[in-house]
Design a protein around this motif. Structure first.
Motif, PDB file in Angstrom:
ATOM      1  N   ALA A 112       0.886  -1.194   0.104  1.00  0.00           N
ATOM      2  CA  ALA A 112      -0.067   0.028   0.101  1.00  0.00           C
ATOM      3  C   ALA A 112       1.057   1.176  -0.039  1.00  0.00           C
ATOM      4  O   ALA A 112       0.742   2.230  -0.653  1.00  0.00           O
ATOM      5  N   ALA A 113       2.131   0.980   0.744  1.00  0.00           N
ATOM      6  CA  ALA A 113       2.806   2.461   0.709  1.00  0.00           C
ATOM      7  C   ALA A 113       3.329   2.492  -0.608  1.00  0.00           C
ATOM      8  O   ALA A 113       3.451   3.700  -1.021  1.00  0.00           O
ATOM      9  N   ALA A 114       3.983   1.656  -1.127  1.00  0.00           N
ATOM     10  CA  ALA A 114       4.210   1.820  -2.688  1.00  0.00           C
ATOM     11  C   ALA A 114       3.430   2.328  -3.558  1.00  0.00           C
ATOM     12  O   ALA A 114       3.553   3.087  -4.220  1.00  0.00           O
ATOM     13  N   LYS A 115       2.259   1.576  -3.307  1.00  0.00           N
ATOM     14  CA  LYS A 115       1.168   2.152  -4.386  1.00  0.00           C
ATOM     15  C   LYS A 115       0.826   3.728  -4.098  1.00  0.00           C
ATOM     16  O   LYS A 115       0.340   4.587  -5.028  1.00  0.00           O
ATOM     17  N   LEU A 116       1.027   4.303  -2.967  1.00  0.00           N
ATOM     18  CA  LEU A 116       0.569   5.502  -2.834  1.00  0.00           C
ATOM     19  C   LEU A 116       1.578   6.323  -2.655  1.00  0.00           C
ATOM     20  O   LEU A 116       1.401   7.715  -2.845  1.00  0.00           O
ATOM     21  N   GLY A 117       2.796   5.960  -2.986  1.00  0.00           N
ATOM     22  CA  GLY A 117       4.169   6.842  -3.450  1.00  0.00           C
ATOM     23  C   GLY A 117       4.872   7.382  -2.222  1.00  0.00           C
ATOM     24  O   GLY A 117       5.703   8.285  -2.287  1.00  0.00           O
ATOM     25  N   PHE A 118       4.621   6.514  -1.149  1.00  0.00           N
ATOM     26  CA  PHE A 118       5.429   6.873   0.128  1.00  0.00           C
ATOM     27  C   PHE A 118       6.807   5.998  -0.021  1.00  0.00           C
ATOM     28  O   PHE A 118       6.807   4.844  -0.345  1.00  0.00           O
ATOM     29  N   PRO A 119       8.102   6.618   0.373  1.00  0.00           N
ATOM     30  CA  PRO A 119       9.483   6.005   0.244  1.00  0.00           C
ATOM     31  C   PRO A 119       9.740   5.131   1.462  1.00  0.00           C
ATOM     32  O   PRO A 119      10.574   4.450   1.396  1.00  0.00           O
ATOM     33  N   VAL A 120       9.131   5.550   2.463  1.00  0.00           N
ATOM     34  CA  VAL A 120       9.210   4.875   3.886  1.00  0.00           C
ATOM     35  C   VAL A 120       7.904   4.283   4.448  1.00  0.00           C
ATOM     36  O   VAL A 120       6.775   4.953   4.485  1.00  0.00           O
ATOM     37  N   LEU A 138      10.811  -7.696  -0.200  1.00  0.00           N
ATOM     38  CA  LEU A 138       9.757  -7.115  -0.997  1.00  0.00           C
ATOM     39  C   LEU A 138      10.064  -5.491  -0.816  1.00  0.00           C
ATOM     40  O   LEU A 138       9.842  -4.951  -1.668  1.00  0.00           O
ATOM     41  N   ALA A 139      10.728  -5.040   0.354  1.00  0.00           N
ATOM     42  CA  ALA A 139      10.907  -3.497   0.478  1.00  0.00           C
ATOM     43  C   ALA A 139      11.965  -3.109  -0.503  1.00  0.00           C
ATOM     44  O   ALA A 139      11.673  -2.078  -1.164  1.00  0.00           O
ATOM     45  N   GLU A 140      12.645  -4.051  -0.862  1.00  0.00           N
ATOM     46  CA  GLU A 140      13.649  -3.831  -2.093  1.00  0.00           C
ATOM     47  C   GLU A 140      13.197  -3.520  -3.150  1.00  0.00           C
ATOM     48  O   GLU A 140      13.346  -2.720  -4.121  1.00  0.00           O
ATOM     49  N   ARG A 145      11.713   1.932   2.080  1.00  0.00           N
ATOM     50  CA  ARG A 145      12.576   1.613   3.225  1.00  0.00           C
ATOM     51  C   ARG A 145      11.638   1.400   4.174  1.00  0.00           C
ATOM     52  O   ARG A 145      10.568   2.126   4.453  1.00  0.00           O
ATOM     53  N   LEU A 146      12.132   0.428   5.225  1.00  0.00           N
ATOM     54  CA  LEU A 146      11.326   0.088   6.592  1.00  0.00           C
ATOM     55  C   LEU A 146      11.953   0.707   7.697  1.00  0.00           C
ATOM     56  O   LEU A 146      12.924   0.328   7.929  1.00  0.00           O
ATOM     57  N   GLY A 147      11.283   1.366   8.524  1.00  0.00           N
ATOM     58  CA  GLY A 147      11.848   1.848   9.646  1.00  0.00           C
ATOM     59  C   GLY A 147      11.252   1.623  10.990  1.00  0.00           C
ATOM     60  O   GLY A 147      10.052   2.049  11.062  1.00  0.00           O
ATOM     61  N   LEU A 148      12.019   1.046  11.796  1.00  0.00           N
ATOM     62  CA  LEU A 148      11.577   0.712  13.255  1.00  0.00           C
ATOM     63  C   LEU A 148      11.367   2.006  14.055  1.00  0.00           C
ATOM     64  O   LEU A 148      12.526   2.721  14.247  1.00  0.00           O
ATOM     65  N   GLU A 149      10.192   2.504  14.386  1.00  0.00           N
ATOM     66  CA  GLU A 149       9.899   3.563  15.314  1.00  0.00           C
ATOM     67  C   GLU A 149      10.658   3.360  16.564  1.00  0.00           C
ATOM     68  O   GLU A 149      10.331   2.462  17.447  1.00  0.00           O
ATOM     69  N   ILE A 150      11.688   4.119  16.966  1.00  0.00           N
ATOM     70  CA  ILE A 150      12.179   4.128  18.505  1.00  0.00           C
ATOM     71  C   ILE A 150      11.404   4.868  19.056  1.00  0.00           C
ATOM     72  O   ILE A 150      11.705   6.264  19.387  1.00  0.00           O
ATOM     73  N   HIS A 151      10.493   4.639  20.008  1.00  0.00           N
ATOM     74  CA  HIS A 151       9.707   5.318  20.659  1.00  0.00           C
ATOM     75  C   HIS A 151       9.775   5.138  22.204  1.00  0.00           C
ATOM     76  O   HIS A 151      10.013   3.959  22.438  1.00  0.00           O
TER      77      HIS A 151
END
Length: 340
Positions: A112-120, A138-140, A145-151
Motif C-alpha cells: 500500500a505504501a508503494a502504491k500511494l507513493g511513500f518511500p518509507v 519485498l521492500a527492496e 524503506r522500512l523504519g522501526l520507530e524507536i519510541h
C-alpha cells in the motif's frame, strides 16, 4: 541543494496528519481537507499519514484511490515522506498472529505504501526482527524503506532494539532502518500533561512522586511498575494512578548523542513535541536546540515529521501547534547552515 532545503540543512520538514487528530475526529476535516490545509498553511512540504487512520479499508488500496491520492499530492505540491503501518500482533484477542500471518499482514501494508507513493513505511517493534528480515526483499523490490520507530520507553540500546540492530547487520539490506522519535530523548515531562492531571483533579502529591520517579536513573520500563506499586501501597485512586503512569510510556531520557549510533540507518524522524513556548519559541520538554544540530552534524539528510501528540490531553488546534513547531525547527536549522 535546492531552494526547498537550502535553509533547513538539507532536511525535509513537514507534518504527520496524526498531529491533526483533533480536527479529524471532530469531522471538521476529512483526508482531503487535511492535506489541502497542510499545503495552504505551509506545513509541508513533507507529509506523513497513518494508514489505518487515514485510508478507509486500509491496507486495501484501490487503483482509483491511489490515482486520486497521488493526484492530490501533486496538486498541492507536497512530498510523501512516510506511511505509518501497524503490527497488530494481537488483532485476534484469543491468540497472537503466526509468523506467516504477520509477514502477510505487513506485506499488504508495504505494498500500500508503494502504491500511494511513500518511500518509507514506519513499523512497530512488535513486528519482530524475523518478520522484518523476511520482508526485506519485498521492500527492496518496491523501493520502500522500512523504519522501526524507536519510541519511548525504548532506546537504541534496549534489548528489543538491539535485536533489530543485530538482524539488520545479518541481513545487510539498506532498506531496513530506524525512525527516531524525539519523545525518547525528553528533558522533562511536558507542561500539557501536568496541566491535564491538575484538570482531572488528580492528587498533586501523586503526580509529584511520579515526576520524581521519572527523573530517576533507572531502566525506563521499570519506572511505571515502581510508580504503580507505590500508588497502590499508598491507597491512591487506581484509575488516576494509571492515568499518571502514561508519562513513563511517552517520554524517556535517552542521551541525545546516542542517536549517532544509528544515524546511518535513520530513514525518517518523528519530531515529537507537545508544545512550543510562545515567549521563548522553544520546546520546554524536548531540547530541539541541541538535538537538531546533532542530526545535522551526524549527516542526516532525510525527512522530519512534526508530530504533535498533545491531542491526547488537549483540544487545542493542531495546525497552530505544528506551525509553531516548524517555525522553531526552521530557525534552528537555518542557524546550523549559516557560515561561522
Amino acid at each position: 541543494m535546492d531552494a526547498t532545503h537550502s535553509d533547513t540543512a538539507g532536511i525535509t520538514l513537514g507534518s504527520t496528519l496524526y498531529s491533526f487528530t483533533n480536527e479529524f475526529h471532530s469531522r471538521r476535516y476529512d483526508l482531503e481537507g487535511l492535506v489541502r490545509e497542510v499545503a495552504a498553511r505551509n506545513l509541508g512540504p513533507g507529509i506523513e499519514i497513518v494508514g489505518f487512520q487515514s485510508v478507509r479499508g486500509f491496507p486495501v488500496v484501490t487503483d482509483a484511490f491511489a490515482d486520486w491520492f497521488k493526484g492530490l499530492i501533486a496538486e498541492t505540491g507536497l512530498t510523501p515522506t512516510c506511511l505509518a503501518i501497524n503490527a497488530d500482533a494481537l488483532i485476534d484477542r484469543n491468540r497472537p498472529m503466526t509468523f506467516d500471518e504477520s509477514v502477510a499482514y505487513h506485506a499488504r501494508q508495504i505494498e500500500a505504501a508503494a502504491k500511494l507513493g511513500f518511500p518509507v513505511a514506519r513499523f512497530q517493534y512488535a513486528a519482530t526482527p524475523e518478520v522484518v528480515a523476511k520482508l526485506a526483499p519485498l521492500a527492496e523490490k518496491l523501493d520502500v524503506r522500512l523504519g522501526l520507530e524507536i519510541h519511548a520507553p525504548h532506546s537504541i540500546d534496549h534489548p528489543d532494539v538491539i535485536a533489530y540492530r543485530e538482524t539488520y547487520e545479518r541481513v545487510g539490506s539498506p532498506y531496513l532502518g530506524f525512525i527516531p522519535d524525539f519523545g525518547a530523548s525528553a528533558r522533562s515531562v511536558p507542561p500539557a500533561y501536568k496541566d491535564y492531571f491538575k484538570w482531572r483533579g488528580i492528587d498533586q502529591g501523586m503526580v509529584d512522586h511520579a515526576l520524581e520517579i521519572w527523573e530517576e536513573q533507572m531502566e525506563p520500563f521499570k519506572r511505571r511498575a515502581k510508580f504503580l506499586d507505590w500508588a497502590k501501597a499508598k491507597g491512591h485512586d487506581e484509575v488516576h494512578a494509571v492515568d499518571v503512569s502514561i508519562i513513563f510510556g511517552l517520554f524517556s531520557r535517552q542521551p541525545l548523542t546516542n542517536w549517532l549510533e544509528i544515524m546511518p540507518q535513520t530513514v525518517h524522524i518523528h519530531g515529537k513535541f507537545y508544545g512550543v513556548d510562545e515567549t521563548t519559541g522553544e520546546d520546554p520538554s524536548i531540547d530541539y536546540e541541541a538535538i537538531l544540530p546533532i542530526f545535522v552534524a551526524g549527516g542526516y539528510r532525510g525527512s522530519i515529521s512534526s508530530e504533535w501528540e498533545g491531542h491526547q490531553v488537549s483540544d487545542d488546534n493542531g495546525f497552530e501547534k505544528v506551525a509553531a513547531h516548524l517555525a522553531m525547527e526552521r530557525r534552528i536549522l537555518q542557524r546550523a547552515v549559516q557560515p561561522v
